[in-house]
Design a protein around this motif. Sequence first.
Motif, mmCIF file in Angstrom:
data_model
loop_
_atom_site.group_PDB
_atom_site.id
_atom_site.type_symbol
_atom_site.label_atom_id
_atom_site.label_comp_id
_atom_site.label_asym_id
_atom_site.label_seq_id
_atom_site.Cartn_x
_atom_site.Cartn_y
_atom_site.Cartn_z
ATOM 1 N N SER A 1 0.827 -1.201 0.000
ATOM 2 C CA SER A 1 0.000 0.000 0.000
ATOM 3 C C SER A 1 0.860 1.249 0.000
ATOM 4 C CB SER A 1 -0.923 0.008 1.223
ATOM 5 O OG SER A 1 -0.164 0.055 2.413
ATOM 6 N N GLN A 2 0.337 2.312 -0.578
ATOM 7 C CA GLN A 2 0.986 3.613 -0.498
ATOM 8 C C GLN A 2 0.540 4.306 0.781
ATOM 9 O OE1 GLN A 2 -0.199 5.440 -4.251
ATOM 10 N NE2 GLN A 2 1.852 5.080 -5.068
ATOM 11 N N GLN A 3 1.493 4.935 1.455
ATOM 12 C CA GLN A 3 1.187 5.601 2.710
ATOM 13 C C GLN A 3 1.703 7.042 2.670
ATOM 14 O OE1 GLN A 3 -0.540 4.417 5.419
ATOM 15 N NE2 GLN A 3 -0.993 2.583 4.204
ATOM 16 N N ILE A 4 1.085 7.891 3.467
ATOM 17 C CA ILE A 4 1.568 9.261 3.613
ATOM 18 C C ILE A 4 2.829 9.239 4.465
ATOM 19 C CG2 ILE A 4 1.010 11.595 4.402
ATOM 20 C CD1 ILE A 4 -1.939 10.856 4.050
ATOM 21 N N ALA A 5 3.814 10.013 4.086
ATOM 22 C CA ALA A 5 5.126 9.959 4.730
ATOM 23 C C ALA A 5 5.163 10.682 6.071
ATOM 24 C CB ALA A 5 6.183 10.549 3.790
ATOM 25 N N TYR A 6 6.281 10.526 6.749
ATOM 26 C CA TYR A 6 6.638 11.273 7.966
ATOM 27 C C TYR A 6 5.657 11.087 9.124
ATOM 28 C CZ TYR A 6 9.868 13.392 4.695
ATOM 29 O OH TYR A 6 10.843 13.579 3.750
ATOM 30 N N GLY A 7 5.141 9.871 9.275
ATOM 31 C CA GLY A 7 4.309 9.567 10.424
ATOM 32 C C GLY A 7 2.846 9.912 10.291
ATOM 33 N N ASN A 8 2.433 10.310 9.101
ATOM 34 C CA ASN A 8 1.020 10.648 8.881
ATOM 35 C C ASN A 8 0.254 9.500 8.232
ATOM 36 O OD1 ASN A 8 1.169 13.479 9.781
ATOM 37 N ND2 ASN A 8 2.529 13.709 8.012
ATOM 38 N N ASP A 9 0.775 8.296 8.366
ATOM 39 C CA ASP A 9 0.191 7.121 7.733
ATOM 40 C C ASP A 9 -0.807 6.424 8.639
ATOM 41 O OD1 ASP A 9 1.787 4.693 9.218
ATOM 42 O OD2 ASP A 9 3.032 6.481 8.990
ATOM 43 N N ASN A 10 -1.542 5.494 8.070
ATOM 44 C CA ASN A 10 -2.581 4.784 8.815
ATOM 45 C C ASN A 10 -2.010 3.887 9.909
ATOM 46 O OD1 ASN A 10 -4.520 5.922 7.135
ATOM 47 N ND2 ASN A 10 -4.468 4.208 5.685
ATOM 48 N N PHE A 11 -0.866 3.257 9.645
ATOM 49 C CA PHE A 11 -0.285 2.333 10.613
ATOM 50 C C PHE A 11 0.201 3.077 11.860
ATOM 51 C CE2 PHE A 11 0.240 0.338 6.449
ATOM 52 C CZ PHE A 11 -0.353 -0.891 6.670
ATOM 53 N N THR A 12 0.844 4.218 11.656
ATOM 54 C CA THR A 12 1.309 5.007 12.794
ATOM 55 C C THR A 12 0.134 5.542 13.591
ATOM 56 O OG1 THR A 12 3.342 5.604 11.629
ATOM 57 C CG2 THR A 12 2.683 7.013 13.468
ATOM 58 N N SER A 13 -0.905 5.981 12.895
ATOM 59 C CA SER A 13 -2.104 6.455 13.595
ATOM 60 C C SER A 13 -2.709 5.356 14.461
ATOM 61 C CB SER A 13 -3.137 6.950 12.575
ATOM 62 O OG SER A 13 -4.332 7.344 13.214
ATOM 63 N N GLU A 14 -2.777 4.147 13.909
ATOM 64 C CA GLU A 14 -3.320 3.009 14.670
ATOM 65 C C GLU A 14 -2.429 2.688 15.865
ATOM 66 O OE1 GLU A 14 -5.983 0.031 15.711
ATOM 67 O OE2 GLU A 14 -6.163 1.672 14.274
ATOM 68 N N ALA A 15 -1.114 2.751 15.681
ATOM 69 C CA ALA A 15 -0.197 2.492 16.788
ATOM 70 C C ALA A 15 -0.388 3.514 17.903
ATOM 71 C CB ALA A 15 1.250 2.521 16.285
ATOM 72 N N CYS A 16 -0.497 4.781 17.539
ATOM 73 C CA CYS A 16 -0.710 5.830 18.552
ATOM 74 C C CYS A 16 -1.996 5.588 19.325
ATOM 75 C CB CYS A 16 -0.738 7.202 17.887
ATOM 76 S SG CYS A 16 0.833 7.755 17.195
#
Length: 352
Positions: free
Chosen positions: A28-43
């Motif tokens: 999948s393509q993700q938004i860079a620099y921590g604005n991605d779906n996976f980082t959001s879910e982790a937070c």
Amino acid sequence: MAKYSFNDDYSEGVHPKLLSAIVATNASQQIAYGNDNFTSEACNRIRAKIGCNADVGVWFVPSGTSANAISIGSCLRPHESVIAASSGHIVVRETGAIEATGHKIIQVPPENGKLTVASIQRALDENWHFPHMARPRLVYISNATEIGTVYSKRELKDIKALCVERDLLLFLDGARIGHAMASSKNDCTWHDIFDLTDMFWIGGTKNGSLLGEAIVIKDPKIAVDFGFHVKQHGCLLAKSWVMGAQFAAFFDPENNLFLHLAAHANEMAARLSTALVAAGHELVAETETNQVFAIVSLPVLEQLQQHFNFYIWERLKDAKQEKAVIRLVTSWATDADQVVKFAAVLEQSSRA
């Protein structure tokens, strides 16, 4: 044949479930620099685990030294200093990273690896001549400590009370917080850690991740500009989802992976500790997490070194013989059979 290593808890690569989580991001393509779906879910999962509001800041950086240097540097003015145990990681294992940001570290002797209210108070009493001395502003502790001991809830409460009284920030280095939380000596919840500190971080590197540490920032005044500090230190990764995906897997509510991995490391360390005591060797500190510090004679040391890698932490000499303090560290991947082998070699060499 290669010798088995008890050098550290990051000699292995990455736990398979975390590796699978990384691989799953690849399509999948993700938004860079921590604005991605996976980082959001982790937070979100970290906030849920510690029981805090959605406005609490969570930031990911690739290493422990960066977590400490960026966090501490972000909340101190140039004339402010840090109180830390003389054995603290920022004192002895980070190449002056804190001092490089312009902040003095006031060192105090540890008690069982820890800071205490009395030791912090002494540091405050000895650093008072303003503006001729740097003003103490932040107290640095680590949990687990550098010798593997764990802070009790009472100890943290007492330190926090002093920090509030003296307008000090309390910062907790969580490189091995998983091992502390999984320890049989632990009586703190995740919310206790959040409630009793101003900033802390959750170490992934030493608990099975490929890389990554999660910094939790309670104060919104610090959190609002924290991203600038991360970027200035070269730690705002374009592909931050590599860390986010792993922490989302660590804190998946359907399992307890983060503490499960730490608990395995602790259990392996406990077995090593038991073997050392049974063979007549003295421990430097009670084994509470995944680090074992023991005193062995040089002949025993030499026999163990033929089969295993580990650190000689300190060389000692008493009236009878030369000895050494050795450090053994276990991990999420430590092979139980190698622990059995270590115990066997230890027993044989100790009888010789």
